[in-house]
Design a protein around this motif. Structure first.
Motif, PDB file in Angstrom:
ATOM      1  N   GLY A 184       0.816  -1.199   0.000  1.00  0.00           N
ATOM      2  CA  GLY A 184       0.000   0.000   0.000  1.00  0.00           C
ATOM      3  C   GLY A 184       0.853   1.254   0.000  1.00  0.00           C
ATOM      4  O   GLY A 184       1.878   1.328   0.669  1.00  0.00           O
ATOM      5  N   GLY A 185       0.434   2.246  -0.783  1.00  0.00           N
ATOM      6  CA  GLY A 185       1.179   3.493  -0.867  1.00  0.00           C
ATOM      7  C   GLY A 185       2.230   3.461  -1.957  1.00  0.00           C
ATOM      8  O   GLY A 185       2.171   2.653  -2.888  1.00  0.00           O
ATOM      9  N   SER A 186       3.194   4.348  -1.844  1.00  0.00           N
ATOM     10  CA  SER A 186       4.202   4.551  -2.887  1.00  0.00           C
ATOM     11  C   SER A 186       5.346   3.546  -2.736  1.00  0.00           C
ATOM     12  O   SER A 186       6.327   3.807  -2.037  1.00  0.00           O
ATOM     13  N   CYS A 187       5.213   2.395  -3.382  1.00  0.00           N
ATOM     14  CA  CYS A 187       6.185   1.307  -3.195  1.00  0.00           C
ATOM     15  C   CYS A 187       6.679   0.736  -4.518  1.00  0.00           C
ATOM     16  O   CYS A 187       7.094  -0.420  -4.563  1.00  0.00           O
ATOM     17  N   SER A 188       6.642   1.508  -5.596  1.00  0.00           N
ATOM     18  CA  SER A 188       7.038   0.917  -6.870  1.00  0.00           C
ATOM     19  C   SER A 188       8.503   0.500  -6.888  1.00  0.00           C
ATOM     20  O   SER A 188       8.903  -0.339  -7.709  1.00  0.00           O
ATOM     21  N   ASP A 189       9.314   1.029  -5.953  1.00  0.00           N
ATOM     22  CA  ASP A 189      10.711   0.615  -5.882  1.00  0.00           C
ATOM     23  C   ASP A 189      10.856  -0.847  -5.472  1.00  0.00           C
ATOM     24  O   ASP A 189      11.949  -1.418  -5.600  1.00  0.00           O
ATOM     25  N   LEU A 190       9.776  -1.458  -4.980  1.00  0.00           N
ATOM     26  CA  LEU A 190       9.818  -2.863  -4.577  1.00  0.00           C
ATOM     27  C   LEU A 190       9.385  -3.803  -5.700  1.00  0.00           C
ATOM     28  O   LEU A 190       9.247  -5.010  -5.484  1.00  0.00           O
ATOM     29  N   THR A 191       9.186  -3.260  -6.905  1.00  0.00           N
ATOM     30  CA  THR A 191       8.725  -4.088  -8.022  1.00  0.00           C
ATOM     31  C   THR A 191       9.705  -5.211  -8.336  1.00  0.00           C
ATOM     32  O   THR A 191       9.310  -6.364  -8.565  1.00  0.00           O
ATOM     33  N   GLU A 200       3.331 -12.748 -10.066  1.00  0.00           N
ATOM     34  CA  GLU A 200       2.868 -12.477 -11.424  1.00  0.00           C
ATOM     35  C   GLU A 200       2.323 -11.062 -11.540  1.00  0.00           C
ATOM     36  O   GLU A 200       2.317 -10.477 -12.622  1.00  0.00           O
ATOM     37  N   VAL A 201       1.865 -10.522 -10.378  1.00  0.00           N
ATOM     38  CA  VAL A 201       1.299  -9.180 -10.359  1.00  0.00           C
ATOM     39  C   VAL A 201       1.741  -8.489  -9.074  1.00  0.00           C
ATOM     40  O   VAL A 201       1.881  -9.126  -8.024  1.00  0.00           O
ATOM     41  N   PHE A 202       1.969  -7.192  -9.181  1.00  0.00           N
ATOM     42  CA  PHE A 202       2.328  -6.372  -8.013  1.00  0.00           C
ATOM     43  C   PHE A 202       1.389  -5.181  -7.973  1.00  0.00           C
ATOM     44  O   PHE A 202       1.324  -4.385  -8.904  1.00  0.00           O
ATOM     45  N   VAL A 203       0.668  -5.045  -6.853  1.00  0.00           N
ATOM     46  CA  VAL A 203      -0.282  -3.956  -6.654  1.00  0.00           C
ATOM     47  C   VAL A 203       0.341  -2.930  -5.715  1.00  0.00           C
ATOM     48  O   VAL A 203       0.724  -3.259  -4.586  1.00  0.00           O
ATOM     49  N   THR A 204       0.431  -1.684  -6.162  1.00  0.00           N
ATOM     50  CA  THR A 204       0.986  -0.620  -5.334  1.00  0.00           C
ATOM     51  C   THR A 204       0.416   0.713  -5.817  1.00  0.00           C
ATOM     52  O   THR A 204      -0.710   0.758  -6.329  1.00  0.00           O
ATOM     53  N   ALA A 205       1.180   1.811  -5.675  1.00  0.00           N
ATOM     54  CA  ALA A 205       0.700   3.128  -6.096  1.00  0.00           C
ATOM     55  C   ALA A 205       1.882   4.018  -6.463  1.00  0.00           C
ATOM     56  O   ALA A 205       3.032   3.708  -6.148  1.00  0.00           O
ATOM     57  N   GLU A 206       1.578   5.118  -7.138  1.00  0.00           N
ATOM     58  CA  GLU A 206       2.577   6.106  -7.543  1.00  0.00           C
ATOM     59  C   GLU A 206       3.754   5.462  -8.279  1.00  0.00           C
ATOM     60  O   GLU A 206       4.918   5.679  -7.962  1.00  0.00           O
ATOM     61  N   VAL A 207       3.417   4.658  -9.272  1.00  0.00           N
ATOM     62  CA  VAL A 207       4.444   3.939 -10.032  1.00  0.00           C
ATOM     63  C   VAL A 207       5.262   4.919 -10.872  1.00  0.00           C
ATOM     64  O   VAL A 207       4.720   5.742 -11.606  1.00  0.00           O
TER      65      VAL A 207
END
Length: 267
Positions: A184-191, A200-207
């Motif tokens: 949850g939140g701004s975590c696109s660095d964890l992709t 197979e899928v990563f759900v986050t925000a502010e990619v």
């Protein structure tokens, strides 16, 4: 009568400050630890409207997920949002506490709730915590769906879980969704971490743009469901945890959840 210091003791049991990331700013940010507390207002964001509500309705303490003071203040100007927030809190003797990445990291925290809402089982952290924590704490979660589904059905599941105002996607939709990562939140660095753990899928925000490009090339389906939408559903759970601890001590403290709307919406 319990004080802010007493309330901080409860928070230390639920969301230990040792779980917060080094760059974060959590704990008591404004106020006197010895101030008595009778009414607490809980919210995701430290907005001017929130502190005005707290003052008008005579709350003694405000607890937010996002810190009211995030970067060091060189000045306290009341013509800025942060300065006005802090000044209003101080003027009305309202304590302000932030529970940010420590709330993200705990079991039953932000990402745990999102994972449960999506129906994931056998979950574990994407980035295990190195702080004071029982097994299972850390940023993000990865788990499996007991019954694999297709991409379209997973999107429906995500909409039901957190009512996102939008869902942005990068990468190719998989034919079969079983292993899912969330943060949850701004975590696109964890992709990349999610990809390396088999999601197979990563759900986050502010990619970020560069992360979206990387995901498309790497072959992971990346979903941006909005910062507010992926975090706000955990706040009622946090409120209920606080109420349980307060009731166990027979304290006469009310904990209420402020009604907030996402700051971003489709034009």
């Amino acid at each position: 009568m319990p004080t802010i210091r007493d309330f901080l003791t409860i928070l230390q049991q639920i969301v230990p400050t040792g779980l917060a990331e080094e760059w974060d700013n959590v704990g008591l940010l404004v106020g006197d630890p010895n101030q008595p507390v009778q009414r607490v207002l809980l919210a995701l964001d430290p907005t001017i409207a929130l502190i005005e509500q707290a003052a008008a309705e005579r709350y003694d303490l405000v607890v937010t997920h996002h810190p009211a003071i995030f970067r060091p203040l060189k000045t306290l100007r009341t013509d800025t949002p942060t300065g006005r927030f802090v000044a209003l809190a101080a003027r009305n003797q309202i304590g302000v506490i932030a529970c940010h990445t420590n709330l993200d990291s705990i079991q039953s925290g932000v990402s745990d709730h999102l994972a449960q809402a999506l129906g994931l089982v056998d979950t574990r952290p994407l980035v295990p915590s190195r702080g004071e924590c029982a097994l299972g704490c850390g940023l993000g979660r990865i788990g499996i769906l007991p019954t694999p589904t297709d991409a379209r059905a997973f999107l429906d599941r995500l909409r039901q879980a957190c009512s996102p105002p939008w869902i942005l996607e990068a990468g190719i939709r998989p034919e079969r969704v079983e292993t899912v990562a969330v943060c949850g939140g701004s975590c696109s660095d964890l992709t990349e971490a999610a990809f390396n753990m088999g999601a197979e899928v990563f759900v986050t925000a502010e990619v970020k743009h560069s992360v979206a490009r990387w995901a498309a090339d790497a072959g992971i389906w990346l979903l941006d469901a909005g910062h507010f939408a992926t975090e706000q559903p955990a706040m009622p759970i946090f409120r209920d945890m606080l109420r349980q601890h307060i009731e166990a001590r027979s304290w006469n403290i009310a904990v209420d959840l402020a009604i907030q709307q996402p700051p971003l919406h489709l034009a």
